[in-house]
Design a protein around this motif. Structure first.
Motif, PDB file in Angstrom:
ATOM      1  N   LYS A  58       0.863  -1.177   0.000  1.00 60.56           N
ATOM      2  CA  LYS A  58       0.000   0.000   0.000  1.00 60.56           C
ATOM      3  C   LYS A  58       0.902   1.230   0.000  1.00 60.56           C
ATOM      4  N   LYS A  59       0.569   2.193  -0.824  1.00 62.09           N
ATOM      5  CA  LYS A  59       1.361   3.417  -0.836  1.00 62.09           C
ATOM      6  C   LYS A  59       1.038   4.261   0.387  1.00 62.09           C
ATOM      7  N   PRO A  60       2.041   4.922   0.941  1.00 65.78           N
ATOM      8  CA  PRO A  60       1.742   5.875   2.014  1.00 65.78           C
ATOM      9  C   PRO A  60       0.824   6.981   1.499  1.00 65.78           C
ATOM     10  N   THR A  61       0.012   7.503   2.376  1.00 61.36           N
ATOM     11  CA  THR A  61      -0.856   8.619   1.995  1.00 61.36           C
ATOM     12  C   THR A  61      -0.039   9.898   1.894  1.00 61.36           C
ATOM     13  N   PRO A  62      -0.214  10.644   0.819  1.00 66.42           N
ATOM     14  CA  PRO A  62       0.533  11.898   0.712  1.00 66.42           C
ATOM     15  C   PRO A  62       0.025  12.943   1.691  1.00 66.42           C
ATOM     16  N   LEU A  63       0.946  13.643   2.289  1.00 63.09           N
ATOM     17  CA  LEU A  63       0.591  14.724   3.208  1.00 63.09           C
ATOM     18  C   LEU A  63       1.168  16.032   2.689  1.00 63.09           C
ATOM     19  N   GLN A  64       0.402  17.062   2.856  1.00 64.19           N
ATOM     20  CA  GLN A  64       0.894  18.398   2.527  1.00 64.19           C
ATOM     21  C   GLN A  64       1.533  18.970   3.789  1.00 64.19           C
ATOM     22  N   ILE A  65       2.820  19.140   3.733  1.00 61.56           N
ATOM     23  CA  ILE A  65       3.541  19.604   4.916  1.00 61.56           C
ATOM     24  C   ILE A  65       3.660  21.120   4.874  1.00 61.56           C
ATOM     25  N   VAL A  66       3.244  21.756   5.943  1.00 61.24           N
ATOM     26  CA  VAL A  66       3.244  23.222   5.981  1.00 61.24           C
ATOM     27  C   VAL A  66       4.334  23.757   6.908  1.00 61.24           C
ATOM     28  N   LYS A  67       4.550  23.056   8.018  1.00 61.49           N
ATOM     29  CA  LYS A  67       5.488  23.593   9.005  1.00 61.49           C
ATOM     30  C   LYS A  67       6.319  22.468   9.604  1.00 61.49           C
ATOM     31  N   VAL A  68       7.635  22.666   9.596  1.00 60.67           N
ATOM     32  CA  VAL A  68       8.545  21.665  10.156  1.00 60.67           C
ATOM     33  C   VAL A  68       9.489  22.357  11.130  1.00 60.67           C
ATOM     34  N   ASP A  69       9.657  21.758  12.289  1.00 62.34           N
ATOM     35  CA  ASP A  69      10.642  22.267  13.253  1.00 62.34           C
ATOM     36  C   ASP A  69      11.892  21.401  13.221  1.00 62.34           C
ATOM     37  N   TYR A  70      13.025  22.034  13.451  1.00 61.81           N
ATOM     38  CA  TYR A  70      14.285  21.299  13.499  1.00 61.81           C
ATOM     39  C   TYR A  70      14.948  21.492  14.851  1.00 61.81           C
ATOM     40  N   PRO A  71      14.495  20.737  15.834  1.00 66.15           N
ATOM     41  CA  PRO A  71      15.133  20.882  17.152  1.00 66.15           C
ATOM     42  C   PRO A  71      16.595  20.455  17.052  1.00 66.15           C
ATOM     43  N   LYS A  72      17.445  21.142  17.801  1.00 68.83           N
ATOM     44  CA  LYS A  72      18.865  20.789  17.774  1.00 68.83           C
ATOM     45  C   LYS A  72      19.063  19.350  18.223  1.00 68.83           C
ATOM     46  N   ARG A  73      19.881  18.632  17.523  1.00 69.19           N
ATOM     47  CA  ARG A  73      20.263  17.255  17.873  1.00 69.19           C
ATOM     48  C   ARG A  73      19.077  16.298  17.919  1.00 69.19           C
ATOM     49  N   SER A  74      17.956  16.690  17.341  1.00 67.75           N
ATOM     50  CA  SER A  74      16.803  15.787  17.320  1.00 67.75           C
ATOM     51  C   SER A  74      16.279  15.668  15.890  1.00 67.75           C
ATOM     52  N   ALA A  75      15.408  14.705  15.701  1.00 66.41           N
ATOM     53  CA  ALA A  75      14.800  14.517  14.394  1.00 66.41           C
ATOM     54  C   ALA A  75      13.859  15.682  14.088  1.00 66.41           C
ATOM     55  N   ALA A  76      13.704  15.985  12.812  1.00 73.78           N
ATOM     56  CA  ALA A  76      12.766  17.019  12.386  1.00 73.78           C
ATOM     57  C   ALA A  76      11.350  16.637  12.818  1.00 73.78           C
ATOM     58  N   VAL A  77      10.595  17.629  13.280  1.00 75.68           N
ATOM     59  CA  VAL A  77       9.224  17.389  13.718  1.00 75.68           C
ATOM     60  C   VAL A  77       8.282  18.164  12.802  1.00 75.68           C
ATOM     61  N   ILE A  78       7.339  17.453  12.216  1.00 78.01           N
ATOM     62  CA  ILE A  78       6.328  18.129  11.412  1.00 78.01           C
ATOM     63  C   ILE A  78       5.270  18.667  12.369  1.00 78.01           C
ATOM     64  N   LYS A  79       5.047  19.990  12.308  1.00 79.73           N
ATOM     65  CA  LYS A  79       4.137  20.636  13.262  1.00 79.73           C
ATOM     66  C   LYS A  79       2.799  21.003  12.632  1.00 79.73           C
ATOM     67  N   GLU A  80       2.760  21.028  11.317  1.00 84.43           N
ATOM     68  CA  GLU A  80       1.490  21.314  10.646  1.00 84.43           C
ATOM     69  C   GLU A  80       1.484  20.632   9.286  1.00 84.43           C
ATOM     70  N   ALA A  81       0.510  19.787   9.087  1.00 86.38           N
ATOM     71  CA  ALA A  81       0.392  19.076   7.812  1.00 86.38           C
ATOM     72  C   ALA A  81      -1.058  18.671   7.618  1.00 86.38           C
ATOM     73  N   TYR A  82      -1.411  18.414   6.357  1.00 87.50           N
ATOM     74  CA  TYR A  82      -2.795  18.058   6.027  1.00 87.50           C
ATOM     75  C   TYR A  82      -2.823  16.815   5.143  1.00 87.50           C
ATOM     76  N   PHE A  83      -3.851  16.034   5.298  1.00 87.17           N
ATOM     77  CA  PHE A  83      -4.022  14.873   4.439  1.00 87.17           C
ATOM     78  C   PHE A  83      -4.327  15.336   3.020  1.00 87.17           C
ATOM     79  N   GLN A  84      -3.708  14.671   2.063  1.00 83.99           N
ATOM     80  CA  GLN A  84      -3.965  14.996   0.656  1.00 83.99           C
ATOM     81  C   GLN A  84      -4.629  13.810  -0.027  1.00 83.99           C
ATOM     82  N   GLN A  85      -5.371  14.099  -1.075  1.00 85.42           N
ATOM     83  CA  GLN A  85      -5.900  13.017  -1.893  1.00 85.42           C
ATOM     84  C   GLN A  85      -4.781  12.445  -2.750  1.00 85.42           C
ATOM     85  N   ALA A  86      -4.696  11.134  -2.792  1.00 85.70           N
ATOM     86  CA  ALA A  86      -3.682  10.503  -3.617  1.00 85.70           C
ATOM     87  C   ALA A  86      -4.042  10.675  -5.088  1.00 85.70           C
ATOM     88  N   SER A  87      -3.026  10.692  -5.940  1.00 85.28           N
ATOM     89  CA  SER A  87      -3.277  10.859  -7.371  1.00 85.28           C
ATOM     90  C   SER A  87      -3.256   9.521  -8.097  1.00 85.28           C
TER      91      SER A  87
END
Lengths: 201, 201
Positions: free
Chosen positions: A57-86
């Motif tokens: 199954k393909k992952p569902t596409p997400l529209q990513i709006v906001k990403v945080d990059y905490p120091k020494r940590s993994a990037a955190v997506i802070k705002e995203a929306y579900f998208q319709q797959a094409s």
């Protein structure tokens, strides 16, 4: 961090890839499609483990709006929306051939509403047909637990007929044009046994 | 809502599906892989528009931890993390045959580091080979702008050789075992012309 959905089940983020998709279905369509997706994923895991086919199954596409990059940590997506797959949700390879399908279910007993499919999914199916890929939909009538394989050319034809005011596919036509899938435990939905019979003969 | 990445480019969330993936590459690998992905997506759009093939990049899987459901609005993902994919990035159908590949690039000039690939990607490639799918990698040497197609069986073989302390594939071996891809404008990376010659003869 646990979230409770309207059905009372907690969302577990620790599952492996693919689990997030259930969330999407819940969000978009309530509980519709849930158990069918689980059954198909389980069947695909069976096929993969047995060396029968490689279908994911393909992952569902997400529209990513906001990403945080905490120091020494993994990037955190802070705002995203579900998208319709094409495209359709599932594809892969079975004995060298390209397999592509969409799985949907309805609570209706006598017909399958075409609104379950989106225009771009139908368009994708037409493109796959033109490339001679094996393309179909798996349709579950959940009230009676019957699953049918319907070749994409039939689905696309019914889709075009909507302009003539037919908004669903009568179950009787699915019984004639489609193929009932055997249900079991391993795999739960053995759609490849039907694919083999239809497309490999 | 615009985010600026270390390369100074603003992240535009309004692009269509697939654009988000660039973010992922940026996050995970800096700028590595960026332009190669753009070139391949552009080539795939060309193939699709011309009816040559239907090949898409899979969306990157995200682990969703927190979702908000504002009244009368779309669900908003408030916390999510990038996940490693369990398959290759690209697959689809070309004249009935299943196509599956991974695209990577290096700034090295004389060898291609194997660390660009992950164990589960190699495992997926082996599964696809067993199903007689067409499986390969596209390897770009970005400093000299050369792109090679290397069949997955060679890549998997080099991968296994790592235990014997070879951590990269010498470019000379790629030149012998692989196939150089013609670069242009439409399409930018015409890998299917090479696929046709190798796998359809």
């Amino acid at each position: 961090m646990s979230i409770r959905y309207p059905n009372g089940k907690a969302y577990s983020p620790m599952h492996k890839e693919g689990t997030q998709l259930k969330t999407v279905n819940k969000v978009s369509y309530g509980n519709r499609g849930m158990s069918l997706e689980e059954d198909i994923n389980s069947s695909n895991e069976y096929y993969l483990a047995k060396g029968i086919a490689v279908i994911h199954k393909k992952p569902t596409p997400l529209q990513i709006v906001k990403v945080d990059y905490p120091k020494r940590s993994a990037a955190v997506i802070k705002e995203a929306y579900f998208q319709q797959a094409s495209t359709t949700d599932y594809n892969g390879v079975f004995e060298g051939k390209y397999i592509d399908f969409e799985a949907k279910e309805t609570k209706n007993k006598t017909s399958f509403p075409l609104k379950n499919f989106h225009k771009h999914q139908i368009e994708h199916m037409r493109q796959v047909i033109n490339q001679h890929g094996i393309c179909f939909s798996l349709l579950r009538f959940s009230a009676i637990d019957e699953v049918y394989l319907l070749d994409a050319k039939h689905l696309c034809s019914f889709w075009s007929d909507q302009e003539n005011s037919r908004k669903s596919i009568p179950k009787k036509e699915i019984e004639v044009l489609g193929h009932v899938i055997p249900l079991g435990l391993y795999p739960r939905i053995d759609y490849l046994s039907i694919v083999k019979g239809i497309y490999f003969s």
